[in-house]
Every structure is written in structure tokens, then in C-alpha cells.
Design a protein around this motif. Structure first.
Motif, mmCIF file in Angstrom:
data_model
loop_
_atom_site.group_PDB
_atom_site.id
_atom_site.type_symbol
_atom_site.label_atom_id
_atom_site.label_comp_id
_atom_site.label_asym_id
_atom_site.label_seq_id
_atom_site.Cartn_x
_atom_site.Cartn_y
_atom_site.Cartn_z
ATOM 1 N N LEU A 195 15.038 41.675 24.981
ATOM 2 C CA LEU A 195 15.432 40.356 25.468
ATOM 3 C C LEU A 195 16.879 40.050 25.120
ATOM 4 O O LEU A 195 17.242 39.966 23.947
ATOM 5 N N ALA A 196 17.702 39.868 26.148
ATOM 6 C CA ALA A 196 19.080 39.432 25.965
ATOM 7 C C ALA A 196 19.152 37.923 26.156
ATOM 8 O O ALA A 196 18.402 37.352 26.952
ATOM 9 N N GLU A 208 17.070 37.089 29.393
ATOM 10 C CA GLU A 208 17.191 38.209 30.334
ATOM 11 C C GLU A 208 16.423 39.417 29.808
ATOM 12 O O GLU A 208 16.907 40.126 28.924
ATOM 13 N N PRO A 209 15.214 39.679 30.329
ATOM 14 C CA PRO A 209 14.479 40.866 29.917
ATOM 15 C C PRO A 209 15.124 42.122 30.491
ATOM 16 O O PRO A 209 15.545 42.140 31.650
ATOM 17 N N VAL A 210 15.208 43.160 29.663
ATOM 18 C CA VAL A 210 15.905 44.386 30.055
ATOM 19 C C VAL A 210 15.061 45.588 29.659
ATOM 20 O O VAL A 210 14.560 45.675 28.530
ATOM 21 N N ALA A 219 14.520 40.395 20.638
ATOM 22 C CA ALA A 219 15.850 39.864 20.926
ATOM 23 C C ALA A 219 16.944 40.854 20.548
ATOM 24 O O ALA A 219 16.860 41.524 19.510
ATOM 25 N N THR A 220 17.974 40.915 21.378
ATOM 26 C CA THR A 220 19.125 41.776 21.106
ATOM 27 C C THR A 220 20.361 40.989 20.696
ATOM 28 O O THR A 220 21.312 41.567 20.171
ATOM 29 N N ASP A 221 20.371 39.667 20.934
ATOM 30 C CA ASP A 221 21.587 38.879 20.736
ATOM 31 C C ASP A 221 21.459 37.761 19.705
ATOM 32 O O ASP A 221 22.417 37.016 19.498
ATOM 33 N N ALA A 222 20.285 37.624 19.069
ATOM 34 C CA ALA A 222 20.089 36.470 18.191
ATOM 35 C C ALA A 222 18.933 36.726 17.235
ATOM 36 O O ALA A 222 18.124 37.642 17.443
ATOM 37 N N ASP A 254 21.268 29.090 23.221
ATOM 38 C CA ASP A 254 21.628 28.167 24.298
ATOM 39 C C ASP A 254 21.066 28.638 25.639
ATOM 40 O O ASP A 254 20.578 27.823 26.432
ATOM 41 N N ARG A 255 21.154 29.936 25.894
ATOM 42 C CA ARG A 255 20.609 30.486 27.147
ATOM 43 C C ARG A 255 19.095 30.288 27.184
ATOM 44 O O ARG A 255 18.527 29.902 28.221
ATOM 45 N N ILE A 256 18.432 30.537 26.065
ATOM 46 C CA ILE A 256 16.973 30.372 26.016
ATOM 47 C C ILE A 256 16.601 28.923 26.289
ATOM 48 O O ILE A 256 15.691 28.634 27.081
#
Length: 219
Positions: free
Chosen positions: A119-120, A111-113, A148-151, A124-126
Motif C-alpha cells: 500500500l502506497a 494506492e495498492p501495488v 504500508a510503504t510510505d508511513a 493525508d492521502r488515506i
């Protein structure tokens, strides 16, 4: 692994992009990209024509997180006739607009923000998004791993590489040779650099754009 030089800074095409081409034309860069914001359409058309005249492959990267604006960027890509379109998340609509062209499409997984884009999304989402893109008929993905913001960035790269047989491009915030070497080891097909070359991050003690780019071109 291909090096894609982006004529961009802070996710905008630099206003002196045509003059920059004059500066780097003899470095042998064979993949060159830009965004459709930062300069007017006439300049974009001249820029694309100049890059093709150099014998380089062309890339337009979508940066808008607004659907209508992103699809307008797709139309710009088709009008210009670029070789590759990168970015955006509206896969089905984009592929519909690209139908009948030879343009390869590499959407953003995750999810680009915001702008400049972050990048959120976890690995697994990627991976899920990579599989979805491949199933829809995309040529690969454009992964904003180092935004990346979450990983951990390389965890996202490994997840993407395991999930797609298509072209894996890593874009955004690559500022050093160590990152480039890590991407090569992880099986990435291409990477982009723009801002880091223009702001001097690649070679902090060197003063010219040519000096920033030369070590990357030689990899």
C-alpha cells in the motif's frame, strides 16, 4: 472488534478451503472471507454456501490492480451474494455494479501495488480517499495498514478513523496479538487474518490451524 478469518494465503484462496472449514467449523468464527483467485468458480460457490450454512458473514476481497479484472471480481461477488465486498479502487463503477444488492462495499484507500499487495500513500492521502469513499456511498474502507510503504501503519489507521464514520477494516500482514490490540485501541471495527494463521506466525510454537486461531477468536 470483529475478527474476519480469510481462507487465503499470499492473497489467494487456499485450494483446500472446504476441508479447512471442516477443521474450524466449531470454533465459533462468525466472519469468514476469501479471494476470487486460487480456486475455480464451482469451488467458490460451494465455499460461500458452506460459510452461510455455518451462520457466518461472508466477505470477498478484490486483489487485482487491473480495472477490468477488479470489476470482474465485483461481478463474482454479486453472483455469489456475499455480504461484504472489500478492496478495489474503482469506486463509482463498483457501486454501479452493486446497485440493487445488499452487499456493503469497502474499497482500498491509498494506492495498492503488486501481488501480494503493498500500500502506497501517506496519512493525508488515506484520509482524502476515506472521505471520498464515504461521500460516494461506500459503507467504509478496507485499509492495508500493515502493508504500508510510505508511513507508519498506525498513523494510517488513525487518519482513516478520523476521516470516516463507516466500517474500518484493517487487512493484510497482521501477525500478532500486539498488532490486534493496537488496532482495537485505534478504533478499528474489524481486522483480517489469513496467511499468518496458515504459516504459523500467530502461535510459532503451535502446530495446528486450530491452535493458531483459537487465541484470536477468544479476544
Amino acid at each position: 472488534m470483529d475478527f474476519i478469518f480469510m481462507l487465503t494465503r499470499d492473497d489467494r484462496t487456499v485450494t483446500d478451503c472446504l476441508e479447512v472449514l471442516d477443521t474450524i467449523e466449531d470454533l465459533g468464527i462468525t466472519h469468514i472471507g476469501f479471494k476470487d483467485i486460487g480456486v475455480d468458480p464451482s469451488t467458490l460457490a460451494k465455499l460461500h454456501s458452506r460459510i452461510k450454512d455455518m451462520g457466518a458473514t461472508t466477505y470477498l476481497e478484490v486483489v487485482s490492480t487491473n480495472r477490468d479484472q477488479a470489476l470482474a471480481s465485483v461481478r463474482t461477488a454479486t453472483d455469489l451474494g456475499v455480504d461484504w465486498l472489500m478492496g478495489g479502487t474503482w469506486i463509482e463503477e463498483t457501486l454501479d455494479l452493486l446497485r440493487g444488492t445488499s452487499i456493503g462495499y469497502l474499497p482500498f484507500p491509498g494506492e495498492p501495488v503488486g501481488h501480494p499487495t503493498r500500500l502506497a500513500g501517506d496519512p493525508d492521502r488515506i484520509a482524502d480517499d476515506c472521505r471520498r469513499a464515504e461521500a460516494a456511498g461506500c459503507a467504509g474502507v478496507d485499509l492495508l495498514a500493515y502493508r504500508a510503504t510510505d508511513a507508519d501503519p498506525l498513523d494510517l489507521v488513525r487518519a482513516a478513523r478520523a476521516a470516516t464514520t463507516g466500517r474500518l477494516v484493517v487487512a493484510g500482514s497482521i501477525t500478532g496479538i500486539d498488532q490486534i490490540q493496537a488496532l482495537a485501541a485505534a478504533g478499528v471495527d474489524a481486522f483480517t487474518i489469513g496467511s499468518a494463521a496458515f504459516d504459523g506466525s500467530l502461535q510459532p510454537h503451535a502446530g495446528t490451524l486450530r491452535a493458531q486461531l483459537a487465541p484470536v477468536v477468544g479476544l
